[in-house]
Design an enzyme around this catalytic site. Structure first.
Site, PDB file in Angstrom:
ATOM      1  N   THR A  69       0.838  -1.199   0.000  1.00  0.00           N
ATOM      2  CA  THR A  69       0.000   0.000   0.000  1.00  0.00           C
ATOM      3  C   THR A  69       0.875   1.253   0.000  1.00  0.00           C
ATOM      4  O   THR A  69       2.087   1.182  -0.239  1.00  0.00           O
ATOM      5  CB  THR A  69      -1.013  -0.034   1.161  1.00  0.00           C
ATOM      6  OG1 THR A  69      -1.959   1.021   0.999  1.00  0.00           O
ATOM      7  CG2 THR A  69      -0.333   0.059   2.509  1.00  0.00           C
ATOM      8  N   LYS A  73       2.990   1.264  -4.099  1.00  0.00           N
ATOM      9  CA  LYS A  73       2.284   0.497  -5.128  1.00  0.00           C
ATOM     10  C   LYS A  73       2.906   0.627  -6.518  1.00  0.00           C
ATOM     11  O   LYS A  73       2.861  -0.320  -7.307  1.00  0.00           O
ATOM     12  CB  LYS A  73       0.817   0.912  -5.177  1.00  0.00           C
ATOM     13  CG  LYS A  73       0.036   0.515  -3.944  1.00  0.00           C
ATOM     14  CD  LYS A  73      -1.414   0.941  -4.042  1.00  0.00           C
ATOM     15  CE  LYS A  73      -2.184   0.582  -2.783  1.00  0.00           C
ATOM     16  NZ  LYS A  73      -3.592   0.946  -2.855  1.00  0.00           N
ATOM     17  N   GLU A  85      -0.506  -8.190 -18.162  1.00  0.00           N
ATOM     18  CA  GLU A  85      -0.441  -7.047 -19.071  1.00  0.00           C
ATOM     19  C   GLU A  85      -1.235  -5.860 -18.511  1.00  0.00           C
ATOM     20  O   GLU A  85      -0.778  -4.715 -18.576  1.00  0.00           O
ATOM     21  CB  GLU A  85      -0.998  -7.437 -20.441  1.00  0.00           C
ATOM     22  CG  GLU A  85      -0.960  -6.290 -21.455  1.00  0.00           C
ATOM     23  CD  GLU A  85      -1.604  -6.652 -22.782  1.00  0.00           C
ATOM     24  OE1 GLU A  85      -1.640  -5.768 -23.659  1.00  0.00           O
ATOM     25  OE2 GLU A  85      -2.073  -7.792 -22.931  1.00  0.00           O
ATOM     26  N   ALA A 135      -3.678  10.315  -9.640  1.00  0.00           N
ATOM     27  CA  ALA A 135      -3.185   9.537 -10.771  1.00  0.00           C
ATOM     28  C   ALA A 135      -2.043   8.629 -10.327  1.00  0.00           C
ATOM     29  O   ALA A 135      -1.179   8.267 -11.123  1.00  0.00           O
ATOM     30  CB  ALA A 135      -2.728  10.460 -11.904  1.00  0.00           C
ATOM     31  N   GLY A 137      -0.889   5.039  -7.810  1.00  0.00           N
ATOM     32  CA  GLY A 137      -1.124   3.604  -7.943  1.00  0.00           C
ATOM     33  C   GLY A 137      -2.571   3.181  -7.843  1.00  0.00           C
ATOM     34  O   GLY A 137      -3.131   2.554  -8.749  1.00  0.00           O
ATOM     35  N   ALA A 138      -3.233   3.533  -6.722  1.00  0.00           N
ATOM     36  CA  ALA A 138      -4.629   3.157  -6.546  1.00  0.00           C
ATOM     37  C   ALA A 138      -5.513   3.835  -7.580  1.00  0.00           C
ATOM     38  O   ALA A 138      -6.444   3.229  -8.118  1.00  0.00           O
ATOM     39  CB  ALA A 138      -5.098   3.513  -5.137  1.00  0.00           C
ATOM     40  N   ASN A 158      -5.390  15.610 -11.421  1.00  0.00           N
ATOM     41  CA  ASN A 158      -4.182  15.376 -10.629  1.00  0.00           C
ATOM     42  C   ASN A 158      -3.374  16.666 -10.563  1.00  0.00           C
ATOM     43  O   ASN A 158      -3.399  17.477 -11.498  1.00  0.00           O
ATOM     44  CB  ASN A 158      -3.337  14.266 -11.261  1.00  0.00           C
ATOM     45  CG  ASN A 158      -2.216  13.811 -10.357  1.00  0.00           C
ATOM     46  OD1 ASN A 158      -2.460  13.239  -9.289  1.00  0.00           O
ATOM     47  ND2 ASN A 158      -0.983  14.062 -10.759  1.00  0.00           N
ATOM     48  N   ARG A 159      -2.671  16.848  -9.450  1.00  0.00           N
ATOM     49  CA  ARG A 159      -1.856  18.054  -9.270  1.00  0.00           C
ATOM     50  C   ARG A 159      -0.866  18.214 -10.423  1.00  0.00           C
ATOM     51  O   ARG A 159      -0.663  19.311 -10.933  1.00  0.00           O
ATOM     52  CB  ARG A 159      -1.117  17.967  -7.930  1.00  0.00           C
ATOM     53  CG  ARG A 159      -0.272  19.184  -7.605  1.00  0.00           C
ATOM     54  CD  ARG A 159       0.324  19.047  -6.220  1.00  0.00           C
ATOM     55  NE  ARG A 159       1.013  17.766  -6.059  1.00  0.00           N
ATOM     56  CZ  ARG A 159       1.474  17.314  -4.901  1.00  0.00           C
ATOM     57  NH1 ARG A 159       1.293  18.016  -3.798  1.00  0.00           N
ATOM     58  NH2 ARG A 159       2.089  16.157  -4.842  1.00  0.00           N
ATOM     59  N   GLY A 246     -13.936   4.022   2.800  1.00  0.00           N
ATOM     60  CA  GLY A 246     -12.854   3.294   2.158  1.00  0.00           C
ATOM     61  C   GLY A 246     -12.842   1.805   2.438  1.00  0.00           C
ATOM     62  O   GLY A 246     -12.353   1.015   1.629  1.00  0.00           O
TER      63      GLY A 246
END
Length: 266
Positions: A69, A73, A85, A135, A137-138, A158-159, A246
């Site tokens: 985590t 990630k 893939e 944007a 891993g998760a 995303n920043r 979550g």
């Protein structure tokens, strides 16, 4: 919980920080429920030590696998020997199996878990529009899963705009007909609003999006499990939005994680 012995299969979760993780509790409960002789422990690893720790774990003969985590990630993928893939296109992994001889095989279940968590709560995905903050891993995994589950439009914010555009291009390479856009901090005009960043995990974090643009018709979702009530969810509730915690994302993954790492009922 099954007593730990020399025959017990060992699993770990890699994180930094580690205090918030819930996978050990959930996986150990699951191992007990299926009668599997295994135990999961938290392993606190800082990013600069990750390669050395993973290299050492390869030589641990009774290691069955790892859950991975924040913030590892993305980095874990380059340290593994094999991945599907789709996992490579996502560019991140959250579960690793150690095969005989120390080979590490990675996969990403966050997206499947997120969509599964929504469906388990009776919340539809297909035919909805979705706004995704993040944007990393998760976020990558969730973006692919939302498009695969049939959202009509996905906006990624995303920043670093270039990272959002890169994610957009990778999704289109797999789903060329998808409507994927790069957005701003404004989550308005979307049915689902998802925070897939780590903002909200630490006290004093900035909000991941402009909460003043939220409307009561929207469903606002978190990937953060601790704290349960993040500042985003509190703000969303104040504005009359439905919310998704979550925890269901992990709950939907537990059996999948265990099976991938070879933890099965005798």
């Amino acid at each position: 919980m099954t007593p730990i012995s020399g025959k017990t299969r060992v699993y770990g979760i890699l994180a930094d920080p580690i205090h918030h993780v819930q996978a050990p509790q959930r996986l150990n409960e699951y191992f007990a429920s299926i009668g599997f002789d295994g135990v999961m422990i938290p392993i606190h690893v800082r990013p600069d030590n990750l390669p050395a720790v993973v290299a050492g774990l390869r030589g641990m003969e009774n290691l069955g696998g790892l859950v991975v985590t924040v913030p590892h990630k993305t980095a874990i993928l380059a340290l593994c020997d094999e991945a599907s893939e789709v996992t490579r296109k996502i560019g991140a992994a959250n579960v690793v199996r150690r095969d005989a001889g120390g080979r590490l095989v990675a996969t990403m279940l966050d997206g499947e878990g997120f969509v599964g968590g929504l469906r388990a709560e009776g919340k539809a995905v297909e035919g909805k529009t979705a706004y995704l903050a993040g944007a990393g891993g998760a976020a990558n995994a969730i973006a692919f899963a939302l498009v695969g589950a049939g959202v009509t439009r996905l906006t990624v914010a995303n920043r670093t705009r270039a990272k959002a555009e890169d994610l957009r291009q990778r999704i289109l390479a797999l789903h060329p007909a998808a409507d994927v856009r790069v957005g701003s901090e404004d989550p308005g005009d979307h049915d689902l609003v998802v925070n897939a960043t780590s903002l909200g995990m630490r006290q004093g974090d900035a909000l991941p999006l402009d909460v003043s643009r939220l409307a009561p018709r929207q469903l606002v979702c978190e990937v953060i499990m601790q704290p349960r009530e993040t500042p985003l969810l509190l703000a969303a509730r104040e504005r009359g939005c439905a919310i998704q915690y979550g925890a269901p994302m992990l709950a939907a993954q537990v059996a999948l994680m265990a099976d991938f790492m070879g933890a099965r009922a005798a």
